[in-house]
Motif scaffolding. Structure first.
Motif, PDB file in Angstrom:
ATOM      1  N   ILE A  59       5.578  -3.219   6.271  1.00 38.47           N
ATOM      2  CA  ILE A  59       5.500  -3.748   7.652  1.00 38.47           C
ATOM      3  C   ILE A  59       5.642  -2.554   8.736  1.00 38.47           C
ATOM      4  CG2 ILE A  59       7.037  -5.177   9.164  1.00 38.47           C
ATOM      5  CD1 ILE A  59       7.917  -6.685   6.647  1.00 38.47           C
ATOM      6  N   ILE A  60       6.477  -1.691   8.429  1.00 39.50           N
ATOM      7  CA  ILE A  60       6.508  -0.354   9.492  1.00 39.50           C
ATOM      8  C   ILE A  60       5.239   0.328   9.156  1.00 39.50           C
ATOM      9  CG2 ILE A  60       7.624   1.860   9.898  1.00 39.50           C
ATOM     10  CD1 ILE A  60       9.473  -0.656  10.680  1.00 39.50           C
ATOM     11  N   SER A  61       4.542   0.502   8.199  1.00 39.68           N
ATOM     12  CA  SER A  61       3.087   1.233   8.237  1.00 39.68           C
ATOM     13  C   SER A  61       2.237   0.471   8.982  1.00 39.68           C
ATOM     14  CB  SER A  61       2.950   1.303   6.659  1.00 39.68           C
ATOM     15  OG  SER A  61       1.427   2.009   6.568  1.00 39.68           O
ATOM     16  N   VAL A  75      13.314  -1.241  16.210  1.00 42.69           N
ATOM     17  CA  VAL A  75      12.277  -1.841  15.580  1.00 42.69           C
ATOM     18  C   VAL A  75      12.455  -1.806  13.852  1.00 42.69           C
ATOM     19  CG1 VAL A  75       9.862  -2.299  14.880  1.00 42.69           C
ATOM     20  CG2 VAL A  75      10.281  -1.601  17.194  1.00 42.69           C
ATOM     21  N   GLN A  76      12.927  -0.786  13.353  1.00 45.27           N
ATOM     22  CA  GLN A  76      13.270  -0.595  11.982  1.00 45.27           C
ATOM     23  C   GLN A  76      14.328  -1.242  11.607  1.00 45.27           C
ATOM     24  OE1 GLN A  76      13.468   3.516  11.453  1.00 45.27           O
ATOM     25  NE2 GLN A  76      11.527   3.977  12.383  1.00 45.27           N
ATOM     26  N   ASN A 126       2.154   7.279   7.334  1.00 44.11           N
ATOM     27  CA  ASN A 126       1.425   7.001   6.245  1.00 44.11           C
ATOM     28  C   ASN A 126       0.674   5.631   6.085  1.00 44.11           C
ATOM     29  OD1 ASN A 126       1.430   9.626   4.368  1.00 44.11           O
ATOM     30  ND2 ASN A 126       3.522   9.369   5.173  1.00 44.11           N
ATOM     31  N   GLY A 127      -0.429   5.387   5.401  1.00 41.71           N
ATOM     32  CA  GLY A 127      -0.916   4.051   4.986  1.00 41.71           C
ATOM     33  C   GLY A 127      -0.181   3.240   4.308  1.00 41.71           C
ATOM     34  N   VAL A 128      -0.650   1.903   4.477  1.00 38.67           N
ATOM     35  CA  VAL A 128       0.122   0.891   3.663  1.00 38.67           C
ATOM     36  C   VAL A 128       0.304   0.795   2.306  1.00 38.67           C
ATOM     37  CG1 VAL A 128       0.027  -1.643   3.225  1.00 38.67           C
ATOM     38  CG2 VAL A 128      -0.582  -0.822   5.443  1.00 38.67           C
TER      39      VAL A 128
END
Length: 215
Positions: A59-61, A75-76, A126-128
């Protein structure tokens, strides 16, 4: 053809051994001390953190380019708190007695520094797919230590595993108890967990001298 590249595989394998969140990074110690008197509680906590951390990193990614820098911590916290609520509700629905045993410690997953640390240090940059692997790897590294500690504390402290007697009956003096063995009550109190974790740290550093810090 390998499913994971070597670099991606390391995201899972490194936290299981030479970059373990608990024994190397010294994070998440509180839950390792508090909830590992029973193996079942240790396993459920490990699974809970794997769920929260793996999905949370994804989700964060996904949101990393949308989150304003000034409110990223908020948000985190919202993301991890939402996932922890899901875990807590599932436990209350399907494992109510265990949810009472774990009690406040499920809620404290929200402030687990391993999770917030991986959100901040990895998922935001970084990516998902790689973020998912990083979350799963670090959560598994955390969970492995909880399960090892829970195994020895319940076995030596209560003579049971998952609540089932494995050493015999201490009252009727059957099994190992017939030889004069007695449960070690010290193992079911939190300081025992620190000793077990210390032994694991010693074993790791004995096996890999590079982990020994210079004074």
């Amino acid at each position: 053809m390998a499913i994971l590249s070597k670099k991606d595989a390391n995201l899972i394998m490194d936290p299981l051994a030479d970059n373990n969140p608990i024994t190397i990074q010294v994070l998440g110690i509180c839950s390792a001390l508090a909830i590992t008197a029973e193996l079942k509680a240790s396993l459920v906590m490990a699974i809970s953190v794997i769920f929260v951390m793996g999905l949370g990193n994804v989700i964060i990614s996904l949101m990393r380019n949308l989150i304003p820098s000034k409110i990223r911590i908020i948000v985190q916290l919202v993301v991890v708190a939402s996932l922890v609520i899901v875990v807590d509700q599932l436990l209350q629905a399907f494992q109510y007695e265990l949810s009472k045993t774990l009690g406040v410690f499920i809620g404290l997953i929200i402030t687990n520094c391993i999770i917030m640390g991986r959100f901040e240090a990895f998922a935001l940059g970084n990516g998902v797919w790689r973020s998912f692997l990083d979350g799963i790897g670090n959560a598994m590294g955390y969970g492995v230590i909880l399960i090892i500690v829970g195994f020895f504390r319940e076995l030596l402290g209560s003579g049971t595993l998952f609540g089932f007697p494995v050493l015999g009956n201490p009252i009727e003096k059957t099994g190992l108890y017939a030889t004069g063995y007695e449960n070690n009550g010290f193992m079911i109190i939190p300081p025992a967990a620190l000793i077990v974790v210390g032994i694991i740290i010693w074993v790791q550093r004995s096996r890999n001298k590079a982990l020994i810090e210079d004074n």
